[in-house]
Design a protein around this motif. Structure first.
Motif, PDB file in Angstrom:
ATOM      1  N   ASP A 116       0.784  -1.199  -0.101  1.00 54.34           N
ATOM      2  CA  ASP A 116       0.115  -0.160   0.046  1.00 54.34           C
ATOM      3  C   ASP A 116       0.883   1.087   0.076  1.00 54.34           C
ATOM      4  O   ASP A 116       2.053   1.347  -0.002  1.00 54.34           O
ATOM      5  CB  ASP A 116      -0.854  -0.175   1.106  1.00 54.34           C
ATOM      6  CG  ASP A 116      -0.281  -0.264   2.505  1.00 54.34           C
ATOM      7  OD1 ASP A 116       0.824   0.402   2.594  1.00 54.34           O
ATOM      8  OD2 ASP A 116      -0.623  -0.956   3.406  1.00 54.34           O
ATOM      9  N   PRO A 117       0.281   2.498  -0.116  1.00 53.54           N
ATOM     10  CA  PRO A 117       1.265   3.869  -0.006  1.00 53.54           C
ATOM     11  C   PRO A 117       2.005   3.893   1.145  1.00 53.54           C
ATOM     12  O   PRO A 117       3.191   4.189   1.131  1.00 53.54           O
ATOM     13  CB  PRO A 117       0.016   4.822  -0.142  1.00 53.54           C
ATOM     14  CG  PRO A 117      -1.189   3.987  -0.894  1.00 53.54           C
ATOM     15  CD  PRO A 117      -0.994   2.772  -0.312  1.00 53.54           C
ATOM     16  N   GLN A 120       4.979   1.774   0.678  1.00 54.62           N
ATOM     17  CA  GLN A 120       6.063   2.134  -0.484  1.00 54.62           C
ATOM     18  C   GLN A 120       6.889   3.211   0.283  1.00 54.62           C
ATOM     19  O   GLN A 120       7.740   3.306   0.035  1.00 54.62           O
ATOM     20  CB  GLN A 120       4.957   2.831  -1.522  1.00 54.62           C
ATOM     21  CG  GLN A 120       5.894   3.417  -2.333  1.00 54.62           C
ATOM     22  CD  GLN A 120       4.881   4.463  -3.571  1.00 54.62           C
ATOM     23  OE1 GLN A 120       4.433   5.510  -2.878  1.00 54.62           O
ATOM     24  NE2 GLN A 120       4.825   4.062  -4.694  1.00 54.62           N
ATOM     25  N   GLN A 121       6.106   4.322   1.065  1.00 52.59           N
ATOM     26  CA  GLN A 121       6.947   5.322   1.430  1.00 52.59           C
ATOM     27  C   GLN A 121       7.983   4.931   2.587  1.00 52.59           C
ATOM     28  O   GLN A 121       9.056   5.441   2.725  1.00 52.59           O
ATOM     29  CB  GLN A 121       6.203   6.164   1.998  1.00 52.59           C
ATOM     30  CG  GLN A 121       5.328   6.955   1.094  1.00 52.59           C
ATOM     31  CD  GLN A 121       6.062   7.727   0.006  1.00 52.59           C
ATOM     32  OE1 GLN A 121       6.786   8.696   0.198  1.00 52.59           O
ATOM     33  NE2 GLN A 121       5.706   7.617  -1.123  1.00 52.59           N
ATOM     34  N   THR A 147      10.303  10.186  -3.121  1.00 55.95           N
ATOM     35  CA  THR A 147       9.338   9.182  -3.981  1.00 55.95           C
ATOM     36  C   THR A 147       7.742   9.522  -3.918  1.00 55.95           C
ATOM     37  O   THR A 147       7.333  10.252  -2.793  1.00 55.95           O
ATOM     38  CB  THR A 147       9.384   7.800  -3.115  1.00 55.95           C
ATOM     39  OG1 THR A 147      10.731   7.425  -3.222  1.00 55.95           O
ATOM     40  CG2 THR A 147       8.449   6.807  -3.979  1.00 55.95           C
ATOM     41  N   TYR A 149       3.935   8.788  -4.688  1.00 56.87           N
ATOM     42  CA  TYR A 149       3.031   7.645  -5.207  1.00 56.87           C
ATOM     43  C   TYR A 149       1.973   8.188  -6.086  1.00 56.87           C
ATOM     44  O   TYR A 149       1.410   9.296  -6.281  1.00 56.87           O
ATOM     45  CB  TYR A 149       2.016   7.859  -3.535  1.00 56.87           C
ATOM     46  CG  TYR A 149       0.945   6.909  -3.689  1.00 56.87           C
ATOM     47  CD1 TYR A 149       0.915   5.325  -4.063  1.00 56.87           C
ATOM     48  CD2 TYR A 149      -0.517   7.374  -3.557  1.00 56.87           C
ATOM     49  CE1 TYR A 149      -0.101   4.652  -4.327  1.00 56.87           C
ATOM     50  CE2 TYR A 149      -1.640   6.397  -3.750  1.00 56.87           C
ATOM     51  CZ  TYR A 149      -1.127   4.921  -4.061  1.00 56.87           C
ATOM     52  OH  TYR A 149      -2.261   4.304  -4.178  1.00 56.87           O
ATOM     53  N   THR A 152      -2.656   3.060  -7.012  1.00 56.03           N
ATOM     54  CA  THR A 152      -2.610   1.740  -7.183  1.00 56.03           C
ATOM     55  C   THR A 152      -3.337   1.411  -8.578  1.00 56.03           C
ATOM     56  O   THR A 152      -4.343   1.823  -8.793  1.00 56.03           O
ATOM     57  CB  THR A 152      -3.442   1.159  -5.826  1.00 56.03           C
ATOM     58  OG1 THR A 152      -2.684   1.480  -4.912  1.00 56.03           O
ATOM     59  CG2 THR A 152      -3.526  -0.301  -6.122  1.00 56.03           C
ATOM     60  N   VAL A 239       1.284  -1.073  -6.627  1.00 56.93           N
ATOM     61  CA  VAL A 239       1.428   0.086  -5.754  1.00 56.93           C
ATOM     62  C   VAL A 239       2.533   0.945  -6.710  1.00 56.93           C
ATOM     63  O   VAL A 239       3.642   0.567  -6.492  1.00 56.93           O
ATOM     64  CB  VAL A 239       1.548  -0.108  -4.409  1.00 56.93           C
ATOM     65  CG1 VAL A 239       1.937   1.236  -3.851  1.00 56.93           C
ATOM     66  CG2 VAL A 239       0.351  -0.959  -3.850  1.00 56.93           C
ATOM     67  N   GLY A 241       4.789   4.245  -8.126  1.00 52.54           N
ATOM     68  CA  GLY A 241       5.576   5.573  -7.821  1.00 52.54           C
ATOM     69  C   GLY A 241       6.327   5.872  -8.862  1.00 52.54           C
ATOM     70  O   GLY A 241       6.465   5.462  -9.780  1.00 52.54           O
ATOM     71  N   ASN A 274       1.241  12.929  -2.545  1.00 54.38           N
ATOM     72  CA  ASN A 274       0.689  11.640  -1.873  1.00 54.38           C
ATOM     73  C   ASN A 274      -0.724  11.900  -1.336  1.00 54.38           C
ATOM     74  O   ASN A 274      -1.520  10.965  -1.278  1.00 54.38           O
ATOM     75  CB  ASN A 274       1.779  11.086  -0.967  1.00 54.38           C
ATOM     76  CG  ASN A 274       3.138  10.793  -1.951  1.00 54.38           C
ATOM     77  OD1 ASN A 274       3.299  10.873  -3.040  1.00 54.38           O
ATOM     78  ND2 ASN A 274       4.218  10.571  -0.990  1.00 54.38           N
TER      79      ASN A 274
END
Length: 332
Positions: A116-117, A120-121, A147, A149, A152, A239, A241, A274
């Motif tokens: 999920d976001p 990712q972060q 980075t 987002y 998805t 997901v 980016g 994001n």
């Protein structure tokens, strides 16, 4: 040296529309040319305005920024080569762009890799990101600043059909960008991947050149793909980016204070992007239903199993650094 030869291939391997003016200073300001394929209504495009505003506030009179949308300056995917050649200072580049020249980075192009976001972060803003971005700097001659987002990714089909498992996508011409990693993802999903530039997707859907495309929901709305499609299939298969990156030539020439300002502006822009993307995604399913699209949810677990099995048996997985998959899975 291997790194030097890769840089030469990066610079020479792509046609860059003949634009070859070097980075310059205009009236005492450092010129920063920014290239993005994003359409004006996309958060990905608007975040560059946030970047510009933040930099003008923190470094008044130090930079001249030129933001080029709609791939008007460089075609999507050619930005890393442009930066390596000194023809471009800043861009938002994808994991797929990076993986073309840094195969180990293809782990971040794999379906169902990031959860999920938030995951990712945490991955990219921690030790894993530090290690992988150093490889990017060494081999692509660009420095990743933040980075962003992208969303998805979901499937978006021209005509309605029952889609529960990957086999239900057999024969579907699914638009993908033209790199081998993107095409592999389309194949892993069960479709027939069809390379097509982003700017040609709307017409391709309208005419039937392609049967579908995959993008995050905010991009589907911004590019108005809902006007030429009838169904959304919520596979949530990637997901996605983008990495706000600066050419090392520009980065290395900047004094430490300017570097700090550039990075802070990039991170502010990414955070703004994001927050807005996550908020918008939560609202868009209802919007697309109102536009007449059929919204369906497949057996996501079945898709995940099939896609992960495809990657595990692929040549791509052989390039992944040992233990990195486990480390990514362990980030919480």
């Amino acid at each position: 040296m291997i790194v030097d030869s890769r840089r030469r291939r990066l610079a020479a391997g792509l046609v860059l529309s003949g634009f070859a003016a070097p980075a310059a200073r205009a009236a005492g300001k450092t010129l920063l040319r920014i290239s993005t394929p994003a359409v004006p209504d996309d958060w990905h495009a608007k975040m560059w305005t946030v970047f510009k505003d933040a930099l003008e506030q923190s470094a008044p009179g130090e930079f001249e920024l030129q933001v080029n949308l709609n791939a008007a300056l460089f075609k999507q995917g050619t930005e890393p080569a442009a930066m390596a050649r000194g023809n471009l200072e800043l861009a938002s580049i994808s994991a797929f762009d990076i993986a073309k020249l840094l195969p180990e980075f293809s782990i971040f192009t794999a379906g169902y890799m990031l959860r999920d976001p938030q995951h990712q972060q945490k991955v990219f803003n921690g030790p894993i990101g530090d290690e992988m971005f150093k490889r990017v700097s060494d081999q692509l001659d660009v420095t990743v600043l933040a980075t962003a987002y992208l969303g998805t990714r979901q499937l978006n089909l021209r005509d309605t059909r029952k889609v529960m498992v990957p086999a239900d996508l057999k024969g579907v011409k699914l638009r993908m960008p033209g790199s081998k990693d993107w095409l592999f993802l389309g194949q892993a999903l069960g479709a027939t991947p069809t390379p097509l530039a982003f700017g040609e997707v709307y017409l391709g859907l309208k005419t039937g050149t392609i049967d579908g495309q995959d993008n995050p929901l905010p991009t589907v709305r911004a590019a108005k793909f809902y006007e030429v499609t009838k169904q959304l299939v919520l596979t949530s298969h990637l997901v996605d980016g983008l990495f706000i990156a600066v050419a090392n030539k520009t980065w290395n020439a900047a004094p430490p204070a300017q570097r700090q300002k550039l990075k802070a502006a990039a991170q502010s822009a990414a955070r703004w992007n994001n927050e807005n993307r996550i908020k918008e995604e939560a609202q868009l399913v209802d919007f697309f239903k109102q536009q007449g699209l059929q919204v369906t949810t497949p057996d996501v677990a079945a898709f995940r199993r099939a896609v992960q099995q495809a990657y595990a048996a692929s040549e791509q997985a052989k390039s992944w650094p040992p233990g990195l998959l486990e480390r990514i899975n362990g980030v919480s």
